[in-house]
Scaffold this motif. Structure first.
Motif, PDB file in Angstrom:
ATOM      1  N   ARG A  76      96.098 -47.787  10.880  1.00  0.00           N
ATOM      2  CA  ARG A  76      96.793 -46.497  10.960  1.00  0.00           C
ATOM      3  C   ARG A  76      98.074 -46.687  11.768  1.00  0.00           C
ATOM      4  O   ARG A  76      98.057 -47.312  12.836  1.00  0.00           O
ATOM      5  CB  ARG A  76      95.891 -45.455  11.629  1.00  0.00           C
ATOM      6  N   ILE A  77      99.176 -46.144  11.260  1.00  0.00           N
ATOM      7  CA  ILE A  77     100.472 -46.265  11.916  1.00  0.00           C
ATOM      8  C   ILE A  77     100.949 -44.873  12.289  1.00  0.00           C
ATOM      9  O   ILE A  77     101.193 -44.035  11.411  1.00  0.00           O
ATOM     10  CB  ILE A  77     101.496 -46.965  10.994  1.00  0.00           C
ATOM     11  N   ASN A  78     101.061 -44.616  13.569  1.00  0.00           N
ATOM     12  CA  ASN A  78     101.528 -43.316  14.042  1.00  0.00           C
ATOM     13  C   ASN A  78     102.989 -43.395  14.455  1.00  0.00           C
ATOM     14  O   ASN A  78     103.391 -44.284  15.207  1.00  0.00           O
ATOM     15  CB  ASN A  78     100.676 -42.856  15.224  1.00  0.00           C
ATOM     16  N   SER A  79     103.763 -42.462  13.942  1.00  0.00           N
ATOM     17  CA  SER A  79     105.171 -42.337  14.319  1.00  0.00           C
ATOM     18  C   SER A  79     105.649 -40.972  13.860  1.00  0.00           C
ATOM     19  O   SER A  79     104.934 -40.254  13.162  1.00  0.00           O
ATOM     20  CB  SER A  79     106.027 -43.434  13.664  1.00  0.00           C
ATOM     21  N   ASP A  80     106.870 -40.621  14.241  1.00  0.00           N
ATOM     22  CA  ASP A  80     107.459 -39.365  13.773  1.00  0.00           C
ATOM     23  C   ASP A  80     108.572 -39.648  12.761  1.00  0.00           C
ATOM     24  O   ASP A  80     109.455 -38.820  12.559  1.00  0.00           O
ATOM     25  CB  ASP A  80     108.014 -38.568  14.961  1.00  0.00           C
ATOM     26  N   LEU A  81     108.500 -40.789  12.088  1.00  0.00           N
ATOM     27  CA  LEU A  81     109.555 -41.227  11.187  1.00  0.00           C
ATOM     28  C   LEU A  81     109.202 -40.923   9.735  1.00  0.00           C
ATOM     29  O   LEU A  81     108.037 -41.006   9.338  1.00  0.00           O
ATOM     30  CB  LEU A  81     109.786 -42.733  11.339  1.00  0.00           C
ATOM     31  N   LEU A  82     110.210 -40.602   8.937  1.00  0.00           N
ATOM     32  CA  LEU A  82     110.006 -40.451   7.504  1.00  0.00           C
ATOM     33  C   LEU A  82     109.584 -41.779   6.899  1.00  0.00           C
ATOM     34  O   LEU A  82     108.666 -41.851   6.082  1.00  0.00           O
ATOM     35  CB  LEU A  82     111.292 -39.939   6.844  1.00  0.00           C
ATOM     36  N   ASP A  83     110.254 -42.857   7.304  1.00  0.00           N
ATOM     37  CA  ASP A  83     109.934 -44.208   6.859  1.00  0.00           C
ATOM     38  C   ASP A  83     109.709 -45.069   8.097  1.00  0.00           C
ATOM     39  O   ASP A  83     110.652 -45.381   8.821  1.00  0.00           O
ATOM     40  CB  ASP A  83     111.079 -44.783   6.012  1.00  0.00           C
ATOM     41  N   TRP A  84     108.467 -45.433   8.363  1.00  0.00           N
ATOM     42  CA  TRP A  84     108.143 -46.136   9.610  1.00  0.00           C
ATOM     43  C   TRP A  84     108.815 -47.488   9.715  1.00  0.00           C
ATOM     44  O   TRP A  84     108.990 -48.031  10.803  1.00  0.00           O
ATOM     45  CB  TRP A  84     106.621 -46.280   9.769  1.00  0.00           C
ATOM     46  N   ARG A  85     109.257 -48.057   8.604  1.00  0.00           N
ATOM     47  CA  ARG A  85     109.881 -49.378   8.640  1.00  0.00           C
ATOM     48  C   ARG A  85     111.294 -49.370   9.216  1.00  0.00           C
ATOM     49  O   ARG A  85     111.903 -50.424   9.389  1.00  0.00           O
ATOM     50  CB  ARG A  85     109.884 -49.978   7.228  1.00  0.00           C
ATOM     51  N   THR A  86     111.823 -48.186   9.520  1.00  0.00           N
ATOM     52  CA  THR A  86     113.178 -48.112  10.057  1.00  0.00           C
ATOM     53  C   THR A  86     113.236 -48.332  11.564  1.00  0.00           C
ATOM     54  O   THR A  86     114.317 -48.545  12.115  1.00  0.00           O
ATOM     55  CB  THR A  86     113.816 -46.740   9.731  1.00  0.00           C
ATOM     56  N   ASP A  87     112.096 -48.293  12.260  1.00  0.00           N
ATOM     57  CA  ASP A  87     112.117 -48.478  13.721  1.00  0.00           C
ATOM     58  C   ASP A  87     110.726 -48.899  14.193  1.00  0.00           C
ATOM     59  O   ASP A  87     109.891 -48.064  14.556  1.00  0.00           O
ATOM     60  CB  ASP A  87     112.552 -47.195  14.435  1.00  0.00           C
ATOM     61  N   TYR A  88     110.482 -50.201  14.216  1.00  0.00           N
ATOM     62  CA  TYR A  88     109.163 -50.711  14.591  1.00  0.00           C
ATOM     63  C   TYR A  88     108.838 -50.447  16.058  1.00  0.00           C
ATOM     64  O   TYR A  88     107.670 -50.416  16.440  1.00  0.00           O
ATOM     65  CB  TYR A  88     109.082 -52.215  14.292  1.00  0.00           C
ATOM     66  N   GLY A  89     109.862 -50.259  16.884  1.00  0.00           N
ATOM     67  CA  GLY A  89     109.633 -50.026  18.299  1.00  0.00           C
ATOM     68  C   GLY A  89     108.972 -48.692  18.597  1.00  0.00           C
ATOM     69  O   GLY A  89     108.461 -48.482  19.701  1.00  0.00           O
ATOM     70  N   ARG A  90     108.957 -47.764  17.631  1.00  0.00           N
ATOM     71  CA  ARG A  90     108.381 -46.440  17.853  1.00  0.00           C
ATOM     72  C   ARG A  90     106.993 -46.286  17.231  1.00  0.00           C
ATOM     73  O   ARG A  90     106.465 -45.187  17.152  1.00  0.00           O
ATOM     74  CB  ARG A  90     109.319 -45.379  17.271  1.00  0.00           C
ATOM     75  N   LEU A  91     106.397 -47.402  16.816  1.00  0.00           N
ATOM     76  CA  LEU A  91     105.129 -47.333  16.103  1.00  0.00           C
ATOM     77  C   LEU A  91     103.943 -47.613  17.016  1.00  0.00           C
ATOM     78  O   LEU A  91     104.036 -48.406  17.953  1.00  0.00           O
ATOM     79  CB  LEU A  91     105.123 -48.344  14.947  1.00  0.00           C
ATOM     80  N   LYS A  92     102.823 -46.962  16.717  1.00  0.00           N
ATOM     81  CA  LYS A  92     101.554 -47.234  17.387  1.00  0.00           C
ATOM     82  C   LYS A  92     100.529 -47.570  16.314  1.00  0.00           C
ATOM     83  O   LYS A  92     100.412 -46.870  15.304  1.00  0.00           O
ATOM     84  CB  LYS A  92     101.099 -46.021  18.202  1.00  0.00           C
ATOM     85  N   TYR A  93      99.784 -48.650  16.545  1.00  0.00           N
ATOM     86  CA  TYR A  93      98.866 -49.166  15.544  1.00  0.00           C
ATOM     87  C   TYR A  93      97.417 -49.002  15.990  1.00  0.00           C
ATOM     88  O   TYR A  93      97.080 -49.287  17.141  1.00  0.00           O
ATOM     89  CB  TYR A  93      99.129 -50.661  15.308  1.00  0.00           C
ATOM     90  N   THR A  94      96.569 -48.588  15.057  1.00  0.00           N
ATOM     91  CA  THR A  94      95.146 -48.450  15.342  1.00  0.00           C
ATOM     92  C   THR A  94      94.341 -48.912  14.130  1.00  0.00           C
ATOM     93  O   THR A  94      94.486 -48.328  13.043  1.00  0.00           O
ATOM     94  CB  THR A  94      94.767 -46.984  15.634  1.00  0.00           C
ATOM     95  N   PRO A  95      93.504 -49.962  14.274  1.00  0.00           N
ATOM     96  CA  PRO A  95      92.612 -50.332  13.165  1.00  0.00           C
ATOM     97  C   PRO A  95      91.649 -49.184  12.865  1.00  0.00           C
ATOM     98  O   PRO A  95      91.112 -48.556  13.783  1.00  0.00           O
ATOM     99  CB  PRO A  95      91.862 -51.555  13.704  1.00  0.00           C
ATOM    100  N   VAL A  96      91.468 -48.874  11.590  1.00  0.00           N
ATOM    101  CA  VAL A  96      90.590 -47.780  11.191  1.00  0.00           C
ATOM    102  C   VAL A  96      89.703 -48.238  10.044  1.00  0.00           C
ATOM    103  O   VAL A  96      89.981 -49.229   9.361  1.00  0.00           O
ATOM    104  CB  VAL A  96      91.399 -46.523  10.764  1.00  0.00           C
ATOM    105  N   GLU A  97      88.628 -47.482   9.842  1.00  0.00           N
ATOM    106  CA  GLU A  97      87.733 -47.751   8.728  1.00  0.00           C
ATOM    107  C   GLU A  97      88.365 -47.264   7.426  1.00  0.00           C
ATOM    108  O   GLU A  97      89.045 -46.238   7.396  1.00  0.00           O
ATOM    109  CB  GLU A  97      86.393 -47.059   8.940  1.00  0.00           C
ATOM    110  N   LEU A  98      88.107 -47.996   6.374  1.00  0.00           N
ATOM    111  CA  LEU A  98      88.643 -47.637   5.063  1.00  0.00           C
ATOM    112  C   LEU A  98      87.630 -46.769   4.317  1.00  0.00           C
ATOM    113  O   LEU A  98      86.462 -47.144   4.205  1.00  0.00           O
ATOM    114  CB  LEU A  98      88.916 -48.912   4.262  1.00  0.00           C
TER     115      LEU A  98
END
Length: 315
Positions: free
Chosen positions: A227-249
């Motif tokens: 799971r990638i949390n950010s307030d971005l329309l496209d998270w690939r535009t600013d990796y420094g603002r991302l938070k990552y959490t492994p989640v169940e599929l």
């Protein structure tokens, strides 16, 4: 006794992901031949014969030689394109075509080789319309999408769906004021659309009001979901603002993942989803050559191990 069959890694000189995979394979005692098909024929050569037994011969780099009949797997990453700058334009175009169908055809025809992924299957899966249609057929939820060169059709689509984003159908790098750049995803309003839309094909897609993004990486039969949390329309535009959490599929999503991959004949895929406010997962795209290694140090997920297992053919 160690297995002498090599793994071919086809990529450019600068590729940190390939570097990590090669180190892991070396640590396991697996022979690796790294090459950039764009080096052909200057510093890469091929001697291939087509016989009743298939392709036989060898591939030679400045430091390695690979027996084409014994390649155990081929990891197709991000090679540079063929180039013949010393030739006139028409001759260079002919030479590029011969290299693509010659060397490219040989690399795509190795007997008993596991491809991660096969270059022809990558090519098929990179067409966004094909991917979206396959996603629907695989059971994913897909946002309403329009592909058009009609400004009127685009404006009508925006008015019908209210919140719409524009995405490039493919994203080659280009120079803007001397700086390498790409076309970014952006929200569009009906008044933003003018007759310049008629110049080529465009992709417009209904915007999902998301609570998070999810990157799902499939390596062989192993699935890694982040799971990638950010307030971005496209998270690939600013990796420094991302938070990552492994989640169940969710089980339903897992089933659809493998339907999708089987449709294109892929063993690896980097899937992007967004999660709506109601928890519904929406398919955005699957990149058959997508990046994945940056997620391992962020999450601790054993993705490198999975990729090495796949290439070594322990799975």
């Amino acid at each position: 006794m160690s297995d002498p069959r090599p793994v071919l890694v086809v990529t450019s000189l600068y590729d940190p992901t390939a570097d990590a995979v090669i180190r892991e394979l070396h640590d396991r005692g697996v022979p690796v031949v790294r090459l950039d098909s764009g080096d052909f024929p200057a510093s890469l050569s091929v001697e291939a014969e087509i016989t009743q037994h298939g392709v036989q011969g060898r591939l030679l780099t400045p430091t390695r030689t690979a027996d084409l009949a014994t390649v155990r797997s081929l990891y197709y990453r991000r090679p540079t394109g063929f180039a013949f700058p010393h030739l006139a334009e028409q001759d260079a175009r002919f030479a590029v075509t011969q290299a693509r169908y010659g060397l490219g055809g040989v690399l795509a025809s190795l007997p008993g080789c596991r491809y991660v992924n096969h270059p022809h299957r990558i090519g098929d899966a990179e067409f966004k319309p094909s991917g979206l249609v396959a996603a629907v057929g695989s059971g994913f939820d897909v946002p309403a999408t329009l592909i058009t060169a009609s400004a009127d059709a685009a404006r009508a689509f925006v008015k019908r769906h209210h919140s719409v984003i524009y995405k490039p159908l493919s994203n080659p790098a280009y120079q803007a004021d001397g700086v390498s750049s790409v076309v970014r995803i952006a929200e569009v309003a009906a008044e933003d659309i003018d007759d310049s839309v008629g110049g080529t094909a465009h992709l417009f897609q209904e915007r999902v009001l998301k609570t998070a993004d999810v990157r799902v990486t499939v390596i062989g039969r192993r699935v890694f979901c982040v799971r990638i949390n950010s307030d971005l329309l496209d998270w690939r535009t600013d990796y420094g603002r991302l938070k990552y959490t492994p989640v169940e599929l969710p089980p339903r999503i897992r089933t659809s993942l493998f339907r999708y991959l089987d449709h294109f004949g892929l063993v690896f895929g980097a899937f992007d989803f967004c999660v709506g406010g109601d928890g519904r997962w929406w398919f955005l795209e699957c990149n058959p050559s997508g990046q994945w290694y940056w997620l391992e140090p962020e999450t601790g997920l054993p993705m490198l191990e999975a990729m090495a297992d796949l290439l070594e053919r322990t799975t």
